[in-house]
Design a protein around this motif. Sequence first.
Motif, short mmCIF file in Angstrom:
data_model
loop_
_atom_site.label_atom_id
_atom_site.label_comp_id
_atom_site.label_asym_id
_atom_site.label_seq_id
_atom_site.Cartn_x
_atom_site.Cartn_y
_atom_site.Cartn_z
N ALA A 43 76.23 60.73 81.23
CA ALA A 43 76.75 59.54 81.00
C ALA A 43 77.50 59.29 79.99
O ALA A 43 77.86 58.04 80.03
N VAL A 44 76.59 59.80 78.83
CA VAL A 44 76.87 59.99 77.73
C VAL A 44 77.94 60.64 77.44
O VAL A 44 79.24 59.90 76.12
N ARG A 45 78.42 61.37 77.63
CA ARG A 45 80.11 62.08 77.75
C ARG A 45 81.06 61.52 78.90
O ARG A 45 82.20 61.05 78.08
N GLU A 46 81.06 60.72 79.53
CA GLU A 46 81.88 59.90 80.13
C GLU A 46 81.54 59.07 79.08
O GLU A 46 83.29 58.05 79.35
N LYS A 47 80.95 57.99 78.61
CA LYS A 47 81.34 56.74 78.01
C LYS A 47 82.24 57.74 76.28
O LYS A 47 83.19 56.60 76.40
N LEU A 48 81.77 58.92 75.70
CA LEU A 48 82.49 58.74 74.77
C LEU A 48 84.13 59.63 75.23
O LEU A 48 84.60 59.01 74.66
N GLU A 49 84.52 59.32 76.45
CA GLU A 49 85.47 60.06 76.83
C GLU A 49 86.71 58.53 77.53
O GLU A 49 87.58 57.89 76.68
N GLN A 50 85.65 57.47 77.88
CA GLN A 50 86.16 56.14 78.13
C GLN A 50 86.78 55.46 76.45
O GLN A 50 87.85 54.73 76.42
N LEU A 51 86.05 55.72 75.28
CA LEU A 51 86.62 55.03 74.36
C LEU A 51 87.35 56.11 73.50
O LEU A 51 87.47 55.59 72.64
N GLY A 52 87.65 57.40 73.94
CA GLY A 52 88.77 57.96 73.78
C GLY A 52 88.22 59.04 72.42
O GLY A 52 88.35 59.39 71.31
N ILE A 53 86.70 59.21 72.33
CA ILE A 53 86.31 59.55 71.46
C ILE A 53 85.80 60.98 71.96
O ILE A 53 85.29 61.79 72.82
N GLU A 92 85.14 65.78 70.90
CA GLU A 92 84.17 66.21 70.53
C GLU A 92 84.74 66.98 68.99
O GLU A 92 83.40 66.48 68.72
N GLN A 93 86.04 67.29 68.60
CA GLN A 93 86.35 67.10 67.04
C GLN A 93 85.61 65.93 66.81
O GLN A 93 85.56 65.99 64.99
N ASP A 94 86.07 64.66 66.89
CA ASP A 94 85.71 63.23 66.59
C ASP A 94 84.17 63.34 66.19
O ASP A 94 83.80 63.08 64.69
N VAL A 95 83.65 63.96 66.85
CA VAL A 95 81.71 63.99 66.84
C VAL A 95 81.58 64.87 65.31
O VAL A 95 80.46 64.82 64.33
N GLU A 96 82.19 65.94 65.78
CA GLU A 96 81.40 66.94 64.92
C GLU A 96 82.01 66.95 63.59
O GLU A 96 81.34 66.85 62.25
N ASP A 97 83.36 65.75 63.59
CA ASP A 97 84.48 65.69 61.61
C ASP A 97 82.44 64.27 61.80
O ASP A 97 82.46 64.59 60.52
N ALA A 98 82.29 63.16 62.06
CA ALA A 98 81.44 62.28 61.91
C ALA A 98 79.81 63.26 61.49
O ALA A 98 79.18 63.22 60.60
N VAL A 99 79.78 64.24 62.55
CA VAL A 99 78.28 64.47 61.80
C VAL A 99 78.89 65.31 60.26
O VAL A 99 77.62 65.29 58.86
N ALA A 100 79.21 66.32 60.52
CA ALA A 100 80.39 66.88 58.95
C ALA A 100 79.85 65.69 57.64
O ALA A 100 79.58 65.85 56.60
N TRP A 101 80.87 64.93 58.36
CA TRP A 101 80.59 63.54 57.19
C TRP A 101 79.42 63.27 56.95
O TRP A 101 78.82 62.43 55.62
N ALA A 102 78.29 62.85 58.01
CA ALA A 102 77.18 62.82 57.72
C ALA A 102 76.23 63.34 56.64
O ALA A 102 75.36 63.06 55.99
N ARG A 103 76.52 64.29 56.72
CA ARG A 103 75.66 65.65 56.78
C ARG A 103 76.33 65.55 55.00
O ARG A 103 75.47 66.65 54.01
N ARG A 104 76.93 65.60 54.35
CA ARG A 104 77.64 65.38 52.88
C ARG A 104 77.02 64.81 52.02
O ARG A 104 76.02 64.11 52.63
#
Length: 72
Positions: free
Chosen positions: A48-58, A60-72
């Motif tokens: 369900a989470v994957r489907e929602k992310l797809e609907q929003l156009g997000i 896997e790379q967007d998620v990886e980038d966001a995690v990397a940004w948050a960990r800085r």
Amino acid sequence: MLAKLTSKNQITLPKAAVSSVDAAEYFEVTVEGGRIVLTPVRVQNAQAVREKLEQLGITEQDVEDAVAWARR
């Protein structure tokens, strides 16, 4: 309402208690002041989470980038 604890530490919740809260299959269990408190928890499945992310156009790379940004 009364519920009995079995020898396997299981309790059947009275129908009247369960029907008075939002439908839930899982409950958060806490102990507060000598009382056991059950709070209904809504668990979403990963698909369900994957489907929602797809609907929003997000992607896997967007998620990886966001995690990397948050960990800085």
